[in-house]
Design an enzyme around this catalytic site. Structure first.
Site, PDB file in Angstrom:
ATOM      1  N   CYS A  94      40.175  46.845  35.284  1.00 15.43           N
ATOM      2  CA  CYS A  94      38.974  46.010  35.306  1.00 15.43           C
ATOM      3  C   CYS A  94      39.128  44.853  36.281  1.00 15.43           C
ATOM      4  O   CYS A  94      40.240  44.492  36.675  1.00 15.43           O
ATOM      5  CB  CYS A  94      38.606  45.516  33.912  1.00 15.43           C
ATOM      6  SG  CYS A  94      39.775  44.411  33.124  1.00 15.43           S
ATOM      7  N   CYS A  95      37.989  44.303  36.669  1.00 11.23           N
ATOM      8  CA  CYS A  95      37.935  43.166  37.586  1.00 11.23           C
ATOM      9  C   CYS A  95      38.550  43.558  38.931  1.00 11.23           C
ATOM     10  O   CYS A  95      38.127  44.520  39.550  1.00 11.23           O
ATOM     11  CB  CYS A  95      38.618  41.956  36.943  1.00 11.23           C
ATOM     12  SG  CYS A  95      38.296  40.384  37.769  1.00 11.23           S
ATOM     13  N   ILE A  96      39.580  42.857  39.393  1.00  7.64           N
ATOM     14  CA  ILE A  96      40.188  43.124  40.694  1.00  7.64           C
ATOM     15  C   ILE A  96      41.210  44.254  40.646  1.00  7.64           C
ATOM     16  O   ILE A  96      41.595  44.806  41.686  1.00  7.64           O
ATOM     17  CB  ILE A  96      40.843  41.834  41.250  1.00  7.64           C
ATOM     18  CG1 ILE A  96      41.257  41.974  42.716  1.00  7.64           C
ATOM     19  CG2 ILE A  96      42.054  41.431  40.392  1.00  7.64           C
ATOM     20  CD1 ILE A  96      40.110  42.112  43.679  1.00  7.64           C
ATOM     21  N   THR A 108      35.741  48.953  35.245  1.00  8.27           N
ATOM     22  CA  THR A 108      34.594  48.105  34.918  1.00  8.27           C
ATOM     23  C   THR A 108      34.786  46.776  35.634  1.00  8.27           C
ATOM     24  O   THR A 108      35.912  46.363  35.925  1.00  8.27           O
ATOM     25  CB  THR A 108      34.440  47.922  33.396  1.00  8.27           C
ATOM     26  OG1 THR A 108      33.192  47.289  33.116  1.00  8.27           O
ATOM     27  CG2 THR A 108      35.556  47.081  32.803  1.00  8.27           C
TER      28      THR A 108
END
Length: 224
Positions: free
Chosen positions: A135-137, A197
């Protein structure tokens, strides 16, 4: 038997380690689904330490494993001891530590290298056809290691809601397919068994980010 999921952390704090809310959401949702989380981090120095009040680096030196232990309440293992054979899945929360400590993305972008221990673990799960949640980066790790994979980091057009959208363009330059999505949505790359995500790549209410991570966790467990 409860599914055993490795959670890989990159320190403690959004600007120089793992994003704490994302890491916590992963652990909460794994617990809710009856899975057993096993937390790991590499025993390496952080790239640097950031004063989270001032948003500026300090002269301190800290260790990724020691700092990650704060989130894990001390229940953590050195990444070097991870044995993929006894685990069902891998999840890596985001935070700038992914781009600074687990890789050199923060300074080199698409030309980055991934920490050898981290790359070895990702390749081991991939080779064993065990799902990986990012998720994220953290999808940048998959983009660098698995060319042609599919990921989402939210949207690819920069705006107030999506301030880091240029990262999606870098994914495409690495030969990956980026799929636009909302913060509460996930994308599943069935061939590579990747679930991604956007989380805090989006300026969104924290409950929406928590919900998106919940969907990621459930999809990872479904594939496990």
């Amino acid at each position: 038997m409860a599914r055993r999921v490795a959670v890989l952390l990159a320190g403690c704090g959004v600007f120089d380690g793992s994003e704490i809310h994302e890491a916590s959401a992963v652990l909460v949702h794994l617990s809710r689904e009856g899975a057993q989380a096993e937390v790991y981090a590499p025993n390496i120095p952080q790239m640097h330490v950031v004063d989270h009040v001032k948003g500026q680096p300090t002269p301190e030196q800290r260790n990724v494993l020691v700092e990650s232990a704060r989130i894990a309440r001390g229940n953590i293992k050195d990444l070097a001891k991870l044995d993929v054979k006894g685990l069902d899945a891998l999840i890596i929360p985001g935070g700038f530590g992914v781009a600074k400590n687990l890789s050199t993305w923060a300074t080199q972008g698409k030309n980055c290298s991934v920490c050898k221990e981290v790359e070895d673990v990702l390749r081991a799960f991939h080779a064993a056809h065990k799902p990986i949640g990012l998720c994220c980066i953290s999808p940048v790790l998959a983009a660098k290691i698995f060319p042609g994979c599919e990921v989402t980091m939210g949207h690819d057009t920069e705006c107030e809601q999506w301030p880091y959208a240029k990262t999606a363009e870098a994914m495409k330059e690495l030969g990956c397919r980026h799929v636009n999505s909302q913060v509460t949505e996930v994308h599943v790359d069935a061939r590579n068994r990747l679930v991604t995500t956007s989380a805090f790549m989006c300026n969104a209410p924290i409950h929406d980010i928590h919900d998106g991570i919940g969907k990621m966790v459930r999809e990872v467990l479904r594939l496990a």
